[in-house]
Design a protein around this motif. Structure first.
Motif, PDB file in Angstrom:
ATOM      1  N   GLY A 137       0.817  -1.203   0.000  1.00  0.00           N
ATOM      2  CA  GLY A 137       0.000   0.000   0.000  1.00  0.00           C
ATOM      3  C   GLY A 137       0.851   1.254   0.000  1.00  0.00           C
ATOM      4  N   LEU A 138       1.906   1.240   0.812  1.00  0.00           N
ATOM      5  CA  LEU A 138       2.806   2.397   0.873  1.00  0.00           C
ATOM      6  C   LEU A 138       3.503   2.613  -0.462  1.00  0.00           C
ATOM      7  CD1 LEU A 138       4.268   4.629   2.401  1.00  0.00           C
ATOM      8  CD2 LEU A 138       5.894   2.908   3.234  1.00  0.00           C
ATOM      9  N   GLN A 139       3.939   1.520  -1.098  1.00  0.00           N
ATOM     10  CA  GLN A 139       4.630   1.648  -2.377  1.00  0.00           C
ATOM     11  C   GLN A 139       3.691   2.168  -3.463  1.00  0.00           C
ATOM     12  OE1 GLN A 139       8.027   1.193  -2.856  1.00  0.00           O
ATOM     13  NE2 GLN A 139       7.441   2.280  -4.727  1.00  0.00           N
ATOM     14  N   ARG A 140       2.462   1.695  -3.457  1.00  0.00           N
ATOM     15  CA  ARG A 140       1.483   2.179  -4.435  1.00  0.00           C
ATOM     16  C   ARG A 140       1.211   3.667  -4.232  1.00  0.00           C
ATOM     17  NH1 ARG A 140      -2.872  -2.867  -4.266  1.00  0.00           N
ATOM     18  NH2 ARG A 140      -1.735  -4.223  -5.710  1.00  0.00           N
ATOM     19  N   TYR A 141       1.101   4.061  -2.978  1.00  0.00           N
ATOM     20  CA  TYR A 141       0.866   5.473  -2.660  1.00  0.00           C
ATOM     21  C   TYR A 141       2.037   6.332  -3.124  1.00  0.00           C
ATOM     22  CZ  TYR A 141       0.281   9.621   0.328  1.00  0.00           C
ATOM     23  OH  TYR A 141       0.161  10.905   0.796  1.00  0.00           O
ATOM     24  N   ARG A 142       3.259   5.893  -2.829  1.00  0.00           N
ATOM     25  CA  ARG A 142       4.447   6.638  -3.247  1.00  0.00           C
ATOM     26  C   ARG A 142       4.539   6.703  -4.774  1.00  0.00           C
ATOM     27  NH1 ARG A 142       8.306   7.970   0.377  1.00  0.00           N
ATOM     28  NH2 ARG A 142       8.094   7.189   2.516  1.00  0.00           N
ATOM     29  N   ASP A 143       4.213   5.610  -5.438  1.00  0.00           N
ATOM     30  CA  ASP A 143       4.241   5.592  -6.904  1.00  0.00           C
ATOM     31  C   ASP A 143       3.244   6.603  -7.471  1.00  0.00           C
ATOM     32  OD1 ASP A 143       6.176   3.660  -6.908  1.00  0.00           O
ATOM     33  OD2 ASP A 143       4.824   1.990  -7.360  1.00  0.00           O
ATOM     34  N   ALA A 144       2.060   6.689  -6.840  1.00  0.00           N
ATOM     35  CA  ALA A 144       1.049   7.637  -7.309  1.00  0.00           C
ATOM     36  C   ALA A 144       1.532   9.076  -7.141  1.00  0.00           C
ATOM     37  CB  ALA A 144      -0.263   7.424  -6.537  1.00  0.00           C
ATOM     38  N   VAL A 145       2.169   9.364  -6.005  1.00  0.00           N
ATOM     39  CA  VAL A 145       2.680  10.720  -5.757  1.00  0.00           C
ATOM     40  C   VAL A 145       3.806  11.050  -6.729  1.00  0.00           C
ATOM     41  CG1 VAL A 145       3.801  12.222  -4.073  1.00  0.00           C
ATOM     42  CG2 VAL A 145       1.988  10.676  -3.331  1.00  0.00           C
ATOM     43  N   ASP A 146       4.732  10.112  -6.912  1.00  0.00           N
ATOM     44  CA  ASP A 146       5.851  10.341  -7.833  1.00  0.00           C
ATOM     45  C   ASP A 146       5.354  10.503  -9.267  1.00  0.00           C
ATOM     46  OD1 ASP A 146       7.677  10.204  -5.776  1.00  0.00           O
ATOM     47  OD2 ASP A 146       8.178   8.092  -6.109  1.00  0.00           O
ATOM     48  N   GLY A 147       4.345   9.714  -9.637  1.00  0.00           N
ATOM     49  CA  GLY A 147       3.783   9.833 -10.979  1.00  0.00           C
ATOM     50  C   GLY A 147       3.143  11.190 -11.213  1.00  0.00           C
ATOM     51  N   PHE A 148       2.459  11.692 -10.184  1.00  0.00           N
ATOM     52  CA  PHE A 148       1.836  13.006 -10.293  1.00  0.00           C
ATOM     53  C   PHE A 148       2.889  14.103 -10.388  1.00  0.00           C
ATOM     54  CE2 PHE A 148      -0.232  16.669  -7.972  1.00  0.00           C
ATOM     55  CZ  PHE A 148      -0.985  17.081  -9.059  1.00  0.00           C
ATOM     56  N   SER A 149       3.953  13.977  -9.600  1.00  0.00           N
ATOM     57  CA  SER A 149       5.050  14.942  -9.675  1.00  0.00           C
ATOM     58  C   SER A 149       5.658  14.961 -11.076  1.00  0.00           C
ATOM     59  CB  SER A 149       6.113  14.597  -8.633  1.00  0.00           C
ATOM     60  OG  SER A 149       7.194  15.513  -8.687  1.00  0.00           O
ATOM     61  N   SER A 150       5.858  13.788 -11.656  1.00  0.00           N
ATOM     62  CA  SER A 150       6.414  13.701 -13.015  1.00  0.00           C
ATOM     63  C   SER A 150       5.474  14.326 -14.042  1.00  0.00           C
ATOM     64  CB  SER A 150       6.688  12.235 -13.376  1.00  0.00           C
ATOM     65  OG  SER A 150       7.674  11.680 -12.527  1.00  0.00           O
ATOM     66  N   TYR A 151       4.169  14.150 -13.836  1.00  0.00           N
ATOM     67  CA  TYR A 151       3.184  14.745 -14.745  1.00  0.00           C
ATOM     68  C   TYR A 151       3.288  16.262 -14.743  1.00  0.00           C
ATOM     69  CZ  TYR A 151      -1.336  16.666 -16.125  1.00  0.00           C
ATOM     70  OH  TYR A 151      -2.324  17.448 -16.687  1.00  0.00           O
ATOM     71  N   ILE A 152       3.349  16.883 -13.559  1.00  0.00           N
ATOM     72  CA  ILE A 152       3.463  18.337 -13.478  1.00  0.00           C
ATOM     73  C   ILE A 152       4.790  18.794 -14.088  1.00  0.00           C
ATOM     74  CG2 ILE A 152       3.578  20.317 -11.930  1.00  0.00           C
ATOM     75  CD1 ILE A 152       0.813  19.136 -12.134  1.00  0.00           C
ATOM     76  N   GLN A 153       5.867  18.069 -13.800  1.00  0.00           N
ATOM     77  CA  GLN A 153       7.165  18.413 -14.385  1.00  0.00           C
ATOM     78  C   GLN A 153       7.109  18.357 -15.909  1.00  0.00           C
ATOM     79  OE1 GLN A 153       9.707  15.564 -12.462  1.00  0.00           O
ATOM     80  NE2 GLN A 153      10.118  16.877 -10.694  1.00  0.00           N
ATOM     81  N   GLY A 154       6.368  17.383 -16.425  1.00  0.00           N
ATOM     82  CA  GLY A 154       6.256  17.244 -17.875  1.00  0.00           C
ATOM     83  C   GLY A 154       5.587  18.433 -18.545  1.00  0.00           C
ATOM     84  N   GLN A 155       4.723  19.133 -17.816  1.00  0.00           N
ATOM     85  CA  GLN A 155       4.066  20.304 -18.378  1.00  0.00           C
ATOM     86  C   GLN A 155       5.072  21.419 -18.659  1.00  0.00           C
ATOM     87  OE1 GLN A 155       0.726  20.113 -19.239  1.00  0.00           O
ATOM     88  NE2 GLN A 155       1.110  18.006 -18.581  1.00  0.00           N
ATOM     89  N   TYR A 156       6.132  21.476 -17.885  1.00  0.00           N
ATOM     90  CA  TYR A 156       7.186  22.458 -18.147  1.00  0.00           C
ATOM     91  C   TYR A 156       7.941  22.101 -19.423  1.00  0.00           C
ATOM     92  CZ  TYR A 156       6.446  24.566 -13.581  1.00  0.00           C
ATOM     93  OH  TYR A 156       5.889  25.218 -12.510  1.00  0.00           O
ATOM     94  N   GLY A 157       8.155  20.802 -19.628  1.00  0.00           N
ATOM     95  CA  GLY A 157       8.809  20.368 -20.860  1.00  0.00           C
ATOM     96  C   GLY A 157       7.987  20.744 -22.084  1.00  0.00           C
ATOM     97  N   GLN A 158       6.670  20.577 -22.003  1.00  0.00           N
ATOM     98  CA  GLN A 158       5.802  20.930 -23.119  1.00  0.00           C
ATOM     99  C   GLN A 158       5.794  22.440 -23.350  1.00  0.00           C
ATOM    100  OE1 GLN A 158       2.012  18.978 -23.563  1.00  0.00           O
ATOM    101  NE2 GLN A 158       2.589  17.328 -22.180  1.00  0.00           N
ATOM    102  N   THR A 159       5.896  23.207 -22.258  1.00  0.00           N
ATOM    103  CA  THR A 159       5.949  24.670 -22.401  1.00  0.00           C
ATOM    104  C   THR A 159       7.244  25.095 -23.083  1.00  0.00           C
ATOM    105  OG1 THR A 159       4.586  25.016 -20.430  1.00  0.00           O
ATOM    106  CG2 THR A 159       5.979  26.851 -21.123  1.00  0.00           C
ATOM    107  N   ILE A 160       8.348  24.514 -22.666  1.00  0.00           N
ATOM    108  CA  ILE A 160       9.641  24.853 -23.267  1.00  0.00           C
ATOM    109  C   ILE A 160       9.670  24.485 -24.748  1.00  0.00           C
ATOM    110  CG2 ILE A 160      12.103  24.286 -23.248  1.00  0.00           C
ATOM    111  CD1 ILE A 160      11.833  23.919 -20.203  1.00  0.00           C
ATOM    112  N   ASN A 161       9.069  23.346 -25.076  1.00  0.00           N
ATOM    113  CA  ASN A 161       9.079  22.873 -26.465  1.00  0.00           C
ATOM    114  C   ASN A 161       7.927  23.423 -27.289  1.00  0.00           C
ATOM    115  OD1 ASN A 161      11.332  21.235 -25.973  1.00  0.00           O
ATOM    116  ND2 ASN A 161      10.053  19.576 -25.200  1.00  0.00           N
ATOM    117  N   VAL A 162       7.146  24.354 -26.725  1.00  0.00           N
ATOM    118  CA  VAL A 162       5.978  24.949 -27.399  1.00  0.00           C
ATOM    119  C   VAL A 162       5.086  23.836 -27.950  1.00  0.00           C
ATOM    120  CG1 VAL A 162       5.247  26.820 -28.901  1.00  0.00           C
ATOM    121  CG2 VAL A 162       7.586  26.760 -28.119  1.00  0.00           C
ATOM    122  N   ARG A 163       4.714  22.931 -27.075  1.00  0.00           N
ATOM    123  CA  ARG A 163       3.949  21.750 -27.479  1.00  0.00           C
ATOM    124  C   ARG A 163       2.521  22.126 -27.858  1.00  0.00           C
ATOM    125  NH1 ARG A 163       3.484  16.235 -26.150  1.00  0.00           N
ATOM    126  NH2 ARG A 163       1.640  15.446 -27.226  1.00  0.00           N
TER     127      ARG A 163
END
Length: 245
Positions: free
Chosen positions: A36-62
């Motif tokens: 349960g803890l690992q699934r929770y951490r994976d969900a949080v890390d996945g969400f963090s990566s998603y938000i970070q990815g929005q910066y990549g799309q902004t830089i690349n004028v996606r």
């Protein structure tokens, strides 16, 4: 004379089974808690990566579509005209808008700016004024409602923790100044927003802490994703491992 071997009594067998059952239950509970803890951490890390990815799309004028509608002179979209992928002289993609109405399903789409003329690009005005609507110059921020947003859902049924009052909603604008090239981040705890009200100086002065509700996966420490105030890139998005409430 050979002595007959002695077997286990009923009481001894029952004690053995009871102790074994207790140990097995403890092991299973520990394994379940760890999963349960690992699934929770994976969900949080996945969400963090998603938000970070929005910066990549902004830089690349996606741009999410092959062709987008052309901006009109009054700062709106022309229904019958389209521009090639990317940017055009009158309709420039400058960033991403991320919204959620329930803290679990997030939508993201390009932010356009109209009126980005050669004179504007050479004006050298400060970033505080770049994103301010200017009716005289036909300049404003736009979202094409005719484009289907990209969607992202947090894993394992988790969601951001709701505020004490109001909806469990967020709006995040990540925009890149066409004058300086610097990225700015604006956040509000609302889902339905007008860009001119979201992209203002007061919405980039503080860190945005998005605590993630474990939703029954575990009890104890709550993790979260922090977007640093006016984050200039993906490095401004980190996972908070303590102090989230």
């Amino acid at each position: 004379m050979k002595r007959a071997s002695r077997g286990f009594t009923i009481i001894e067998v029952m004690l053995f089974l009871a102790v074994t059952g207790v140990l097995a239950a403890g092991i299973l509970a520990s394994v379940g808690s760890t999963l349960g803890l690992q699934r929770y951490r994976d969900a949080v890390d996945g969400f963090s990566s998603y938000i970070q990815g929005q910066y990549g799309q902004t830089i690349n004028v996606r741009n999410d579509i092959d062709n987008h509608r052309e901006c009109a002179a009054d700062g709106t979209f022309l229904a019958a005209h389209s521009a090639p992928p990317g940017t055009s002289e009158t309709c420039v993609i400058i960033g991403r808008l991320v919204t959620t109405a329930n803290g679990q399903t997030f939508r993201s789409q390009p932010i356009y700016m109209s009126g980005v003329t050669s004179a504007f690009l050479k004006s050298g005005i400060g970033d505080d004024a770049v994103f301010t609507a200017d009716a005289a110059a036909n300049r404003r921020l736009l979202i094409d409602s005719g484009v289907q947003p990209q969607t992202y859902q947090l894993d394992w049924g988790v969601r951001t923790q709701p505020p004490a009052t109001g909806d469990n909603a967020w709006a995040i604008a990540i925009v890149r100044s066409p004058i300086s090239g610097v990225i700015h981040t604006y956040t509000m705890r609302r889902a339905s927003v007008v860009l001119d009200q979201l992209v203002v100086d007061s919405n980039r002065r503080d860190d945005s802490v998005m605590c993630i509700d474990p939703s029954g996966w575990l009890a104890g420490q709550v993790l979260g994703v922090v977007i640093a105030k006016d984050a200039p890139g993906a490095s401004g998005v980190v996972t908070r491992t303590e102090g989230c409430s």
